[in-house]
Design a protein around this motif. Structure first.
Motif, short mmCIF file in Angstrom:
data_model
loop_
_atom_site.label_atom_id
_atom_site.label_comp_id
_atom_site.label_asym_id
_atom_site.label_seq_id
_atom_site.Cartn_x
_atom_site.Cartn_y
_atom_site.Cartn_z
N SER A 150 -22.30 -31.28 14.75
CA SER A 150 -22.46 -29.95 14.17
C SER A 150 -21.65 -28.92 14.94
CB SER A 150 -23.94 -29.57 14.16
OG SER A 150 -24.71 -30.50 13.42
N ARG A 151 -21.61 -29.04 16.26
CA ARG A 151 -20.81 -28.11 17.06
C ARG A 151 -19.32 -28.27 16.75
NH1 ARG A 151 -20.32 -24.65 18.24
NH2 ARG A 151 -19.37 -24.66 20.30
N LYS A 152 -18.90 -29.48 16.47
CA LYS A 152 -17.49 -29.70 16.13
C LYS A 152 -17.16 -29.06 14.80
CE LYS A 152 -14.04 -33.35 15.60
NZ LYS A 152 -13.74 -34.79 15.77
N VAL A 153 -18.05 -29.18 13.80
CA VAL A 153 -17.82 -28.51 12.51
C VAL A 153 -17.77 -27.00 12.70
CG1 VAL A 153 -18.74 -28.17 10.20
CG2 VAL A 153 -18.91 -30.41 11.27
N GLY A 202 -16.36 -40.06 18.22
CA GLY A 202 -15.08 -39.40 18.21
C GLY A 202 -15.07 -38.27 19.21
N PRO A 203 -13.94 -37.55 19.32
CA PRO A 203 -13.86 -36.46 20.28
C PRO A 203 -14.69 -35.26 19.84
CG PRO A 203 -11.85 -36.59 18.99
CD PRO A 203 -12.67 -37.79 18.62
N ASP A 204 -15.42 -34.67 20.78
CA ASP A 204 -16.18 -33.46 20.48
C ASP A 204 -15.32 -32.23 20.71
OD1 ASP A 204 -15.98 -33.39 23.20
OD2 ASP A 204 -18.13 -33.25 23.60
N GLU A 205 -15.93 -31.07 20.82
CA GLU A 205 -15.18 -29.82 21.00
C GLU A 205 -14.44 -29.79 22.33
OE1 GLU A 205 -17.74 -26.45 21.35
OE2 GLU A 205 -19.37 -27.62 22.24
N ASN A 206 -14.87 -30.59 23.30
CA ASN A 206 -14.20 -30.65 24.60
C ASN A 206 -13.26 -31.85 24.73
OD1 ASN A 206 -15.65 -28.35 25.53
ND2 ASN A 206 -17.43 -29.67 25.92
N ARG A 236 -6.47 -35.83 18.72
CA ARG A 236 -6.17 -36.95 17.83
C ARG A 236 -5.62 -38.13 18.64
NH1 ARG A 236 -8.43 -36.71 13.18
NH2 ARG A 236 -6.83 -38.05 12.39
N LYS A 237 -5.85 -39.32 18.17
CA LYS A 237 -5.44 -40.50 18.92
C LYS A 237 -3.94 -40.73 18.77
CE LYS A 237 -9.80 -42.98 18.84
NZ LYS A 237 -10.47 -44.22 18.48
N ASP A 238 -3.31 -41.05 19.87
CA ASP A 238 -1.89 -41.41 19.89
C ASP A 238 -1.81 -42.93 19.84
OD1 ASP A 238 0.77 -41.97 20.61
OD2 ASP A 238 0.93 -40.00 21.55
N LYS A 241 -11.20 -34.99 10.27
CA LYS A 241 -11.76 -34.66 11.57
C LYS A 241 -12.80 -35.67 12.04
CE LYS A 241 -9.51 -30.74 11.18
NZ LYS A 241 -9.10 -30.83 9.77
N PHE A 242 -13.32 -36.51 11.11
CA PHE A 242 -14.38 -37.45 11.45
C PHE A 242 -13.99 -38.88 11.06
CE2 PHE A 242 -16.47 -33.38 11.22
CZ PHE A 242 -17.35 -33.42 12.29
N THR A 243 -12.71 -39.18 11.11
CA THR A 243 -12.24 -40.54 10.85
C THR A 243 -11.50 -41.07 12.08
OG1 THR A 243 -10.19 -39.67 9.89
CG2 THR A 243 -12.01 -40.13 8.38
N ASP A 244 -11.27 -42.38 12.10
CA ASP A 244 -10.54 -42.99 13.20
C ASP A 244 -9.05 -42.97 12.88
OD1 ASP A 244 -10.32 -44.88 11.24
OD2 ASP A 244 -11.58 -46.37 12.22
N GLU A 245 -8.27 -43.69 13.69
CA GLU A 245 -6.83 -43.68 13.48
C GLU A 245 -6.43 -44.39 12.19
OE1 GLU A 245 -7.89 -47.29 15.93
OE2 GLU A 245 -8.41 -45.17 15.86
N HIS A 246 -7.34 -45.17 11.58
CA HIS A 246 -7.05 -45.84 10.32
C HIS A 246 -7.57 -45.06 9.12
CE1 HIS A 246 -5.81 -49.26 12.73
NE2 HIS A 246 -6.99 -49.29 13.31
N GLY A 247 -8.11 -43.87 9.35
CA GLY A 247 -8.64 -43.08 8.25
C GLY A 247 -10.00 -43.53 7.77
N GLN A 248 -10.72 -44.35 8.56
CA GLN A 248 -12.03 -44.86 8.19
C GLN A 248 -13.13 -44.09 8.92
OE1 GLN A 248 -12.27 -47.13 5.77
NE2 GLN A 248 -10.03 -47.19 5.64
N TYR A 249 -14.35 -44.22 8.40
CA TYR A 249 -15.51 -43.57 9.01
C TYR A 249 -15.69 -44.05 10.44
CZ TYR A 249 -20.43 -42.75 10.12
OH TYR A 249 -21.60 -42.41 10.74
N SER A 250 -16.02 -43.12 11.33
CA SER A 250 -16.30 -43.45 12.72
C SER A 250 -17.44 -42.57 13.21
CB SER A 250 -15.05 -43.23 13.59
OG SER A 250 -15.34 -43.50 14.96
N ALA A 251 -18.51 -43.21 13.69
CA ALA A 251 -19.65 -42.45 14.19
C ALA A 251 -19.33 -41.76 15.50
CB ALA A 251 -20.87 -43.37 14.36
#
Length: 445
Positions: free
Chosen positions: A306-309, A283-287, A394-396, A271-281
């Motif tokens: 925190s709201r996303k979790v 990303g998409p939120d709950e909206n 999720r990114k296409d 839920k907190f990685t980019d399309e390559h499976g790496q860490y990304s600060a």
């Protein structure tokens, strides 16, 4: 006839000469003190060292005490510091001006909880504290569900001498007002040696895994013995590579122990990685909007993160709440008095069947009306791909360029408009992560 070179230079520079003459004879206002010329010429007049408020007058005022000129110089320095640190000024203004309105707005949306509300107790370390705060916000307007914080920021399952979670969990489960559900998110501080009867065990060694997994299962059983459902929340990917690798292995222990005990395990890694499976600060939120989800340390969450979790935990809370409501008899549920029986509806009028005016021929295909509006190509309303399963936007691969542009705009707005911190980079001055030195090459004998 050609003009002399000196006269030509004077004509070209007459605007600059006029501006300098004006500044030398005019008192500089506070508005002009915010520009480049204020820094060049000082607090006012001509020259930072020779005009009013300059250095020569400052040294003269030291002989007669702290007077008007010194106060004027300090005011100029304060304005200069505010210009150099605009983010601090913005944060100070938001804290003093926007805080009361925000608090009133938050208080207005909070409803008083029902005494028989569904009690959700959140346990764990600092991650659980962030999750509990987000869940409180989620159910602030729901009087039937209450969230209780029982976390300890620096605790874990390794150092029982610092904080004994087995003892704390037993007290929570034995409380007369025991929780209806326990949400556990822990493990961020457990990358350290574990001391047991067999001695100190190095992190992630076979004996360490065995003892640590036993403590996870014991913590779950303490609640299950009291018929308290448990939901275990895994840890997210981290920015420090070595730390993230350890957390990934600890997550596997959580997953295995939760499956053995038959409790839900919420995996946050993807839920907190980019399309390559790496860490990304970011990303998409709950909206579905691209925002900053992780804090500057690359470990904890922002408010949006925190709201996303909390969004993934809300589903389990609502499911268990509905199951409890279904088990509760209707007579035991408090509610308003039953309304009086309604009067029976009047009898319906008889329906007369009328055949259609024209019966279409089976040999003739149906036709559309001539004034039918043209339908163009369907266009997406957002630039985010449709969610798959329980993932958020999720990114296409086909929209990768568009998503990358959205992240760049979000980073620019976060840093330059909102005044947020820029993500640190390895080797830069703001990089606080520990980088162990590379082993020295062996020296040939």
């Amino acid at each position: 006839m050609t003009q002399p070179p000196a006269f030509s230079r004077f004509v070209r520079n007459w605007r600059l000469i006029a501006l300098l003459a004006l500044l030398s004879t005019t008192q500089v206002s506070d508005a002009l003190a915010q520009d480049f010329f204020s820094d060049l010429f000082g607090g006012g007049g001509w020259g930072g060292g020779w005009g009013e408020g300059g250095r020569r007058h400052r040294h003269r005022d030291y002989d007669y005490g702290y007077g008007y000129e010194e106060r004027r110089y300090d005011a100029w320095r304060e304005r200069r510091v505010r210009r150099m640190t605009p983010n601090m000024q913005l944060q100070r203004r938001n804290a003093t001006v926007g805080a009361p309105a925000t608090a009133d707005a938050a208080k207005a949306g909070v409803k008083e909880k029902d005494p028989a509300a569904f009690r959700v107790t959140v346990l764990g370390d600092a991650f659980s504290q962030l999750l509990a705060a987000a869940l409180e916000q989620s159910f602030a307007s729901e009087p039937k569900i209450s969230v209780l914080r029982r976390g300890n920021d620096n605790s874990g399952l390794v150092r029982s001498d610092y904080y004994d979670w087995m003892k704390a969990a037993r007290e929570i489960a034995d409380d007369p007002k025991k929780p209806d559900m326990a949400v556990i998110m822990i493990g961020g501080n457990d990358r350290q040696a574990l001391t047991a009867d067999t001695g100190a065990q190095e992190p992630l060694s076979p004996k360490w895994r065995e003892i640590y997994g036993g403590r996870v299962e014991e913590l779950i059983q303490l609640f299950k013995e009291k018929n308290i459902p448990v939901v275990w929340v895994g840890l997210p990917v981290m920015q420090p590579t070595a730390y993230s690798a350890v957390i990934a292995q600890i997550n596997e222990i959580f997953r295995s122990s939760a499956a053995k005990a038959g409790v839900p395990f919420i995996d946050l890694w993807d839920k907190f990685t980019d399309e390559h499976g790496q860490y990304s600060a970011f990303g998409p939120d709950e909206n579905g909007q691209i925002v900053k989800l992780r804090s500057a340390d690359g470990i904890h969450f922002t408010d949006a993160g925190s709201r996303k979790v909390a969004l993934f935990v809300e589903g389990e809370i609502k499911r268990l709440y509905e199951e409890r409501e279904a088990r509760t008899p209707e007579t035991a549920k408090p509610g308003p008095e039953a309304p009086a029986p309604a009067a029976p509806p009047p009898p319906a009028a008889p329906v007369t069947f009328r055949p259609p005016a024209e019966t279409p021929s089976p040999d003739k295909p149906p036709t559309l009306p001539a004034d039918r509006a043209d339908v163009g190509q369907a266009q997406p309303l957002t630039n985010v791909a449709a969610p798959k399963s329980d993932d958020l936007a999720r990114k296409d691969p086909k929209l990768k360029a568009t998503q990358d542009a959205s992240i760049e705009r979000a980073v620019a707005a976060h840093v330059f408009v909102k005044g947020g911190a820029q993500p640190s980079r390895a080797g830069r001055a703001d990089d606080s992560a520990f980088h162990p030195p590379a082993p020295a090459a062996p020296v040939a004998q």
